[in-house]
Structures are given as structure tokens and as C-alpha cells.
Design an enzyme around this catalytic site. Structure first.
Site, PDB file in Angstrom:
ATOM      1  N   CYS A  29       5.118  -1.131  -7.592  1.00 16.49           N
ATOM      2  CA  CYS A  29       6.623  -0.672  -8.196  1.00 16.49           C
ATOM      3  C   CYS A  29       6.714   0.222  -9.210  1.00 16.49           C
ATOM      4  O   CYS A  29       7.464   1.200  -9.443  1.00 16.49           O
ATOM      5  CB  CYS A  29       7.557  -1.748  -8.591  1.00 16.49           C
ATOM      6  SG  CYS A  29       6.410  -3.424  -9.004  1.00 16.49           S
TER       7      CYS A  29
ATOM      8  N   ARG B 192      -5.772  -7.544  -6.991  1.00 12.25           N
ATOM      9  CA  ARG B 192      -5.373  -8.810  -8.050  1.00 12.25           C
ATOM     10  C   ARG B 192      -6.705  -9.731  -8.429  1.00 12.25           C
ATOM     11  O   ARG B 192      -7.158  -9.990  -7.181  1.00 12.25           O
ATOM     12  CB  ARG B 192      -4.132  -9.580  -7.547  1.00 12.25           C
ATOM     13  CG  ARG B 192      -3.073  -8.372  -7.378  1.00 12.25           C
ATOM     14  CD  ARG B 192      -1.922  -9.317  -6.770  1.00 12.25           C
ATOM     15  NE  ARG B 192      -0.544  -8.406  -6.515  1.00 12.25           N
ATOM     16  CZ  ARG B 192       0.636  -8.792  -5.917  1.00 12.25           C
ATOM     17  NH1 ARG B 192       0.498 -10.341  -5.478  1.00 12.25           N
ATOM     18  NH2 ARG B 192       1.519  -7.994  -5.597  1.00 12.25           N
TER      19      ARG B 192
ATOM     20  N   GLN C 234      -0.173  -3.622   0.677  1.00 11.96           N
ATOM     21  CA  GLN C 234       1.063  -4.216   0.525  1.00 11.96           C
ATOM     22  C   GLN C 234       2.435  -3.378   0.937  1.00 11.96           C
ATOM     23  O   GLN C 234       2.260  -2.248   0.795  1.00 11.96           O
ATOM     24  CB  GLN C 234       1.728  -4.642  -0.930  1.00 11.96           C
ATOM     25  CG  GLN C 234       2.810  -5.468  -1.096  1.00 11.96           C
ATOM     26  CD  GLN C 234       2.993  -6.139  -2.558  1.00 11.96           C
ATOM     27  OE1 GLN C 234       2.507  -5.525  -3.605  1.00 11.96           O
ATOM     28  NE2 GLN C 234       3.091  -7.345  -2.651  1.00 11.96           N
TER      29      GLN C 234
ATOM     30  N   ASP D 223       5.182  -2.331   0.780  1.00  4.97           N
ATOM     31  CA  ASP D 223       6.289  -2.587  -0.308  1.00  4.97           C
ATOM     32  C   ASP D 223       7.597  -1.408   0.291  1.00  4.97           C
ATOM     33  O   ASP D 223       7.177  -0.386   0.934  1.00  4.97           O
ATOM     34  CB  ASP D 223       5.929  -1.769  -1.660  1.00  4.97           C
ATOM     35  CG  ASP D 223       5.659  -2.981  -2.625  1.00  4.97           C
ATOM     36  OD1 ASP D 223       6.488  -3.852  -2.649  1.00  4.97           O
ATOM     37  OD2 ASP D 223       4.834  -2.956  -3.341  1.00  4.97           O
TER      38      ASP D 223
ATOM     39  N   HIS E 258      10.979   0.243  -2.290  1.00  5.91           N
ATOM     40  CA  HIS E 258      11.869   0.122  -3.132  1.00  5.91           C
ATOM     41  C   HIS E 258      13.015   0.881  -3.075  1.00  5.91           C
ATOM     42  O   HIS E 258      13.105   2.120  -2.521  1.00  5.91           O
ATOM     43  CB  HIS E 258      11.251   0.795  -4.417  1.00  5.91           C
ATOM     44  CG  HIS E 258      10.087  -0.058  -5.054  1.00  5.91           C
ATOM     45  ND1 HIS E 258       8.631   0.378  -4.595  1.00  5.91           N
ATOM     46  CD2 HIS E 258       9.696  -1.215  -5.617  1.00  5.91           C
ATOM     47  CE1 HIS E 258       7.807  -0.599  -4.960  1.00  5.91           C
ATOM     48  NE2 HIS E 258       8.552  -1.709  -5.608  1.00  5.91           N
TER      49      HIS E 258
ATOM     50  N   LYS F 169      15.379 -13.708  -6.020  1.00  6.71           N
ATOM     51  CA  LYS F 169      14.615 -13.196  -4.914  1.00  6.71           C
ATOM     52  C   LYS F 169      14.827 -14.003  -3.623  1.00  6.71           C
ATOM     53  O   LYS F 169      15.301 -15.237  -3.864  1.00  6.71           O
ATOM     54  CB  LYS F 169      13.109 -13.087  -4.996  1.00  6.71           C
ATOM     55  CG  LYS F 169      12.311 -14.506  -5.257  1.00  6.71           C
ATOM     56  CD  LYS F 169      10.650 -14.429  -5.409  1.00  6.71           C
ATOM     57  CE  LYS F 169      10.218 -15.417  -5.549  1.00  6.71           C
ATOM     58  NZ  LYS F 169       8.754 -15.586  -5.261  1.00  6.71           N
TER      59      LYS F 169
ATOM     60  N   HIS G  38      13.040  -4.659  -4.691  1.00  7.57           N
ATOM     61  CA  HIS G  38      11.826  -4.567  -4.113  1.00  7.57           C
ATOM     62  C   HIS G  38      11.829  -5.408  -2.929  1.00  7.57           C
ATOM     63  O   HIS G  38      12.367  -6.353  -2.947  1.00  7.57           O
ATOM     64  CB  HIS G  38      10.815  -5.261  -5.089  1.00  7.57           C
ATOM     65  CG  HIS G  38      10.584  -4.864  -6.536  1.00  7.57           C
ATOM     66  ND1 HIS G  38       9.939  -4.231  -7.345  1.00  7.57           N
ATOM     67  CD2 HIS G  38      11.758  -5.054  -7.649  1.00  7.57           C
ATOM     68  CE1 HIS G  38      10.232  -3.974  -8.508  1.00  7.57           C
ATOM     69  NE2 HIS G  38      11.238  -4.750  -8.830  1.00  7.57           N
TER      70      HIS G  38
END
Length: 642
Positions: free
Chosen positions: A332, A361, A379, A381, A383, A462, A508
Site C-alpha cells: 500500500c 514478512r 499479494q 492487492d 487500492h 474491514k 485496500h
């Protein structure tokens, strides 16, 4: 006092009442199956005394929290059995987990599977004894003295870590006493059916620097039939273990040289790229653009995003030219910089920017598990930057897209809405607007959802999508997070219709979540037998003998020209052996070719779905399989693959 129940009804009592007595007043049946409760949203025992007005929710084994109390009690029963049989054992911790419970134990002689049978037998005795479970408290000093006298060093260490002046709770059943916050059942008699499932090593407090303990895992249920159903599911899960199938099918491997960093093999890359191609096509149709942001970015960026304060321990860091940098754990912040790279107008919004970004991570070595828990993953993702009035429509659009993806693979799912956590950024007003936006979208779509209090991200509430696989297990994959904080921290703007500068709101979202984890889920969901469109090898050509190899190669060439992923088995093996091996490799279609097939320009088709489908014209077969692949159809399996 007035007791407001979950359904909104109110019970009134003249004096103090235990939660259990209130349950009995409502229904004797409810009191029998209740495991614990929530009082004003906080977990509590059935033995808890209520002395003033409150909101009360009685929990049974059917709820996650209710299961937790049941399984926590089961861990204490197991620990009590261990101490009876092996009194020299030192106790560490024994919590409930998502599926059952465990207890970490320190014993000089390692536990074996034979020991588990003895422990189970002793547990049955403890359950039969119907020992009442009682709660009491001690001061921190008294607790340290108690466990020092009992020679329980791990318990002493746990107590010593608690604040000065803390009142510490204990639970006792018969001769067994344990340090515990609870809640627990009222008696050991309620744990009717249980099974100790496995042994594992576990470092004390999860640190490789500490001693390795033995962790005994178990599962328990109120009824034997429920336990039998669970054990059947676990047997099925063993057959589907993605680590085993991933190795056998040549999809991925793990190496000691890179713990938690998966290696994708050629067939695995075909599978992964097929998923990514599908992702790209779907997102293009839904108005997304694709971006890519750097793997390493400066510490300043992560401080600005809030990740440095909230997530630093899970980040890999480095230095470049004397300055601190971090390998990205999230995509992000890079997406924020892309948005800021040029002026934006209200006419540009919503801007949907997708990214298949590789993130790293740090996970403790004991937590690593195949593709399910790794240190490096892709990932999916996106946005979405938008104006406040676009919130509902954009959330609905994402929910529909996620529904389309899960439906394609045959997954059912349920939805949870997670609200503001204690460790959060932003004003109450921002959080209220964000939370109401998510609720409103779910209500508009008519989706049932559960509210998960306090489990939101630090920057916003979320929606989580929990999918159910073919043997009934659930996995949290898709998520939609509404963020009003990060656009503010990065000073994002757009020019409105009024000519003034305004702050966009951001979503997100992920659909697969981690591509690697999703592949692991798919391997287990399909037991490695992927739908034809997804299978790394869609067709295997099997010549009966070397005499028909040239015709087999002609068939292969036609399949490949039609964009079908195909291989040929050129080995000098009997056809039965070749067929069995293709079946073991979960190939959707096998084309047997010999004299009759060559003469007719045909192939004899064997499929994973219907067995022997007879001789078919090659062009007709290619046309049919192309339709199956293009439509992403899933044919039902009609025969055993064994």
C-alpha cells in the site's frame, strides 16, 4: 437489576445472580449446553456473579468463543492426566486454538504416540470423576511462591512478567491447579469426546533461543458423533496435504537454504501463471489498471505509513548508502506514491490500481507451514481511491468480484465485518463513517455477516471473506479494508467539481490474498486434481508402443497448436502402467493412440471424470476440450481416481 440478552429481551432480578443461574432461569436446556458467556462484551465464566445491569450473551459450543472455553478446559484435563502419569513433567502453556487445544510440556524423556494412548485413558477417568472446576485468585507474590514450591519454573516466569499488584486467577479441578485467565466449563464431566491428535516440538515462548518443549495437540467435542466427523475430515485432509501433493505433482518445494521461501517448479509456475492470467483478465474487465512498486523502500516511507511503529518486528530491514530501508511487507505505501505522482481530478475517480506485489514478512520458524505460512508471497492487492459518495458502490463492486472468483472454484463462503481495534489511528468520526460505509454496502448486497468486534486493521475497519473448501474447512482469504488514515498521512488530494482540493478515501483489498497460500488451498480443495483449465498438464498422449510414437507426436503437435497444455509419454512401458501413472499425476485427459486410432485419425479418450470415454475424432476432441478450458467449466468426477 436488568439483564439485556442478545436478542434484545430483558430479564429483571432482585439480587445478584450467577451467569449459570440466569441461564437456568431462561432454559434448563440452554444451561446444560452453555460453555461460557460474554458480559458487556467481555468473556466470562458461567460461575461469574452478576451484580448490576449488563448485556449478557450466553455462549454454546456452536460459537467460536464457546468452543474456546470447551477446548481450554480440555487442555487442563490433558495436563492433569499428564501430571498424574508423569508427575516430573513441567507445565508451560495450554491454550485453546482455532481447532482444538494443545499443551506445551517439558519432560526429560520425550513423549511418544504410545504415551498419548495412556494420557487419553487417564483423561477418560478425569471426565468420569466429574470434578467441579473452581476459580480463585492470588496476589502476584503468592502466585510466585506457589509455583516455586510446586517446582513449575515456566509458570513462575509467566507470573513474573505480570505487572506489580496484579491479582492473578487460578483454576482448580481435583488435585490439579493451573494459572489461567479462563473462562472454563463448570465441571470436567462435559468433555464427552476427545482425541489427542499429534506431538510436535515447540520452543518456549516461540523463540529459537529457548528450550524446545513437547507440544501435545488434541481436539474435543460434546458428542462422539461430532468427534468422529472431525476425525474423518482430518483423515481426508492428510490425503490432501498440499506439502505432500505439491512435491509429488512437481508444483513447489521448500529448502533449508530458504526456510519459508517457496520454490515454484515448472508445473507450479504454469499453475501460478494461469491464476495470474485469470486475475489480470478479470480485473481489466472490472476497470482496474495494473501497477508495480519497488521491493525495497526507505524507512521514512514506512514511518509515514505507520508500518514502522505497528509492524516493525515483522519487517526485514537493510541499509543503503548509510540510510535505513525495509523490504516491503505491504504494497500500500508504494501505491500511495503512485497516486501522488500526478495531479488527480474528481473525473479520475474512482481509480482502481491493482498490484501483484511480492511482499516479505518475518514469521517465526515454528509457525512456517508449507505454502500456508511463508515469509515471501505474492499479494493480489488493489487500492481504490474514491470520493466519499462512491464508497458503497466500490465496496459492492469488490464484493461481487470476490464472489465471482470464489464461485469459479466452487467455494462457499461467509463474511465477517471487523471493527475498530484498540491499537488504531484516526478520529472517532472517521471510523464511524468508514464502518457505516462497509455495513451499508453489505446490507445493499443482502449479504449475511457477523460483526467481529475490535479485529479491524489499525487504519480502518474491514470485511473478511472466509471460504469453505470441499471437506468443510474454512480459510480467510479475501478482505476489503476501508482506509481514511493513509490518504491523510500521505497528503493525497484530488480537485473536486468545485475546483477545491479534497481528500480521497481508499480501499485496500485482496481476493486471493496470498497467491501462494491460495494455491495451497486449491491443492487441498481439489486433492491435486485441478479443473482442466487450471491443470498444469491438461492432456497426456500415451502411444501403445514405439510403432505409434510418430502418430502420438502428431497428436501432441495439434494439441499444442490449439493452446492445450500437453505431454507425451515416450517410455517403453506397457500402456496400463502409463495410464496408472497419468492417473496418479491427476492428468484430466489421457489419449491412448495405436493402430486403430492412427488409421481413423482419432484418439481413445480416458478422462479423470468418466473413465473410458471411447474413441473420438481428434479434431472433435480438441474442439470440446477447448470449450471446457475457455469456459473454465468443472466436470464432475464420476469414478474413483484410485
Amino acid at each position: 437489576m436488568k439483564i439485556t440478552l442478545k436478542d434484545g429481551s430483558v430479564k429483571e432480578y432482585a439480587g445478584a445472580m450467577s451467569v449459570l443461574d440466569i441461564a437456568k432461569d431462561i432454559s434448563e436446556g440452554l444451561a446444560r449446553v452453555a460453555t461460557s458467556a460474554k458480559v458487556n462484551g467481555e468473556m466470562a465464566d458461567l460461575r461469574t456473579m452478576i451484580t448490576e445491569d449488563c448485556q449478557l450473551e450466553l455462549l454454546t459450543f456452536d460459537s467460536e468463543e464457546g468452543k474456546g472455553a470447551f477446548w481450554h478446559t480440555s487442555s487442563h484435563i490433558m495436563a492433569q492426566a499428564v501430571k498424574r502419569l508423569y508427575p516430573e513433567t513441567k507445565l508451560a502453556i495450554g491454550p485453546s486454538i482455532d481447532h482444538g487445544f494443545y499443551y506445551d510440556l517439558d519432560r526429560e524423556t520425550p513423549f511418544t504416540t504410545e504415551d498419548l494412548e495412556k494420557i487419553e485413558a487417564e483423561m477418560k477417568k478425569i471426565v468420569k470423576e466429574a470434578l467441579p472446576i473452581e476459580r480463585f485468585t492470588k496476589t502476584r507474590e503468592e502466585a510466585i511462591a506457589y509455583f516455586t514450591e510446586k517446582d513449575e519454573p515456566y509458570k513462575v516466569e509467566l507470573v513474573e512478567d505480570l505487572p506489580e499488584g496484579e491479582e492473578i486467577s487460578f483454576y482448580q479441578q481435583g488435585e490439579f491447579v493451573d494459572l489461567c485467565a479462563g473462562p472454563h466449563l463448570m465441571s470436567t464431566k462435559n468433555v464427552k469426546a476427545f482425541k489427542l491428535t499429534s506431538l510436535a516440538g515447540a520452543y518456549w515462548r516461540g523463540s529459537e533461543k529457548n528450550k524446545m518443549l513437547t507440544r501435545i495437540y488434541g481436539i474435543s467435542y460434546p458428542k462422539k458423533s461430532e468427534l468422529d466427523e472431525y476425525l474423518h475430515m482430518m483423515e481426508e485432509a492428510k490425503k490432501r496435504d498440499h506439502r505432500k501433493l505439491g512435491r509429488e505433482l512437481g508444483i513447489f518445494m521448500m529448502c533449508d537454504e530458504g526456510p519459508g521461501f517457496p520454490f515454484f517448479l515448472p508445473k507450479g509456475m504454469v499453475l501460478k501463471n494461469t491464476l495470474l492470467d485469470y486475475w489480470r483478465d478479470l480485473h481489466k474487465k472490472n476497470g482496474y489498471v495494473e501497477i508495480s512498486t519497488p521491493l525495497i523502500l526507505s524507512r521514512h516511507l514506512w514511518e509515514n505509513s505507520g508500518h514502522w511503529d505497528h509492524y516493525k518486528d515483522n519487517m526485514y530491514t537493510t541499509q543503503i548508502d548509510g540510510d535505513d530501508y525495509a523490504v516491503k511487507p505491504m504494497n500500500c505505501p508504494g501505491g500511495m506514491l503512485v497516486y501522488k505522482s500526478e495531479p488527480r481530478s474528481y473525473k479520475d475517480l474512482p481509480l482502481r490500481a491493482g498490484e501483484l506485489g511480492i511482499v516479505h514478512r518475518h514469521e517465526k520458524s515454528g509457525a512456517l507451514h508449507g505454502l500456508f505460512r511463508v515469509r515471501c508471497f505474492t499479494q493480489d492487492d488493489a487500492h481504490i481511491f474514491m470520493m466519499p459518495e462512491q464508497i458503497r458502490d466500490e465496496i459492492k463492486g469488490v464484493a461481487r468480484l470476490i464472489d465471482e472468483i470464489y464461485s469459479l472454484f466452487g467455494f462457499k463462503y461467509h463474511v465477517e465485518l471487523s471493527t475498530r481495534p484498540e491499537d488504531s489511528m484516526g478520529s472517532d468520526e472517521d471510523w464511524e463513517i468508514a464502518t457505516e460505509g462497509l455495513k451499508g454496502a453489505l446490507d445493499d448486497l443482502g449479504l449475511d455477516y457477523v460483526i467481529n468486534e475490535g479485529d479491524g486493521a489499525f487504519y480502518g475497519p474491514k470485511i473478511d471473506f472466509h471460504l469453505e473448501d470441499s471437506i468443510g474447512r474454512t480459510w480467510q482469504c479475501g478482505t476489503i479494508q476501508l482506509d481514511m488514515q493513509m490518504p491523510q498521512r500521505f497528503d493525497l488530494e484530488y480537485t473536486g467539481a468545485d475546483g477545491e482540493k479534497h481528500r480521497p478515501i481508499m480501499i485496500h483489498r485482496v481476493a486471493f490474498g496470498s497467491i501462494e497460500r491460495f494455491i495451497g488451498i486449491l491443492i487441498e480443495h481439489f486433492a491435486g486434481a485441478f479443473p482442466t483449465w487450471l491443470a498444469p498438464v491438461q492432456v497426456k498422449v500415451l502411444p501403445i508402443s514405439d510403432k505409434y510414437m510418430d502418430y502420438g507426436k502428431d497428436v501432441l503437435a495439434k494439441l499444442e497448436a490449439a493452446g492445450i497444455r500437453a505431454e507425451i509419454d515416450t517410455r517403453a512401458e506397457k500402456i496400463g502402467y502409463k495410464i496408472r501413472e497419468a492417473q496418479m499425476n491427476k492428468i484430466p485427459y489421457m489419449l491412448v493412440v495405436g493402430a486403430k486410432e492412427e488409421e481413423a485419425g482419432a484418439v481413445s479418450v480416458r478422462s479423470r471424470f468418466a473413465g473410458d470415454e471411447g474413441q473420438k475424432n481428434l479434431d472433435a476432441f480438441i474442439e470440446n476440450i477447448r470449450k471446457e478450458i475457455d469456459s473454465k467449466e468443472q466436470r464432475a468426477v464420476e469414478i474413483s481416481e484410485e
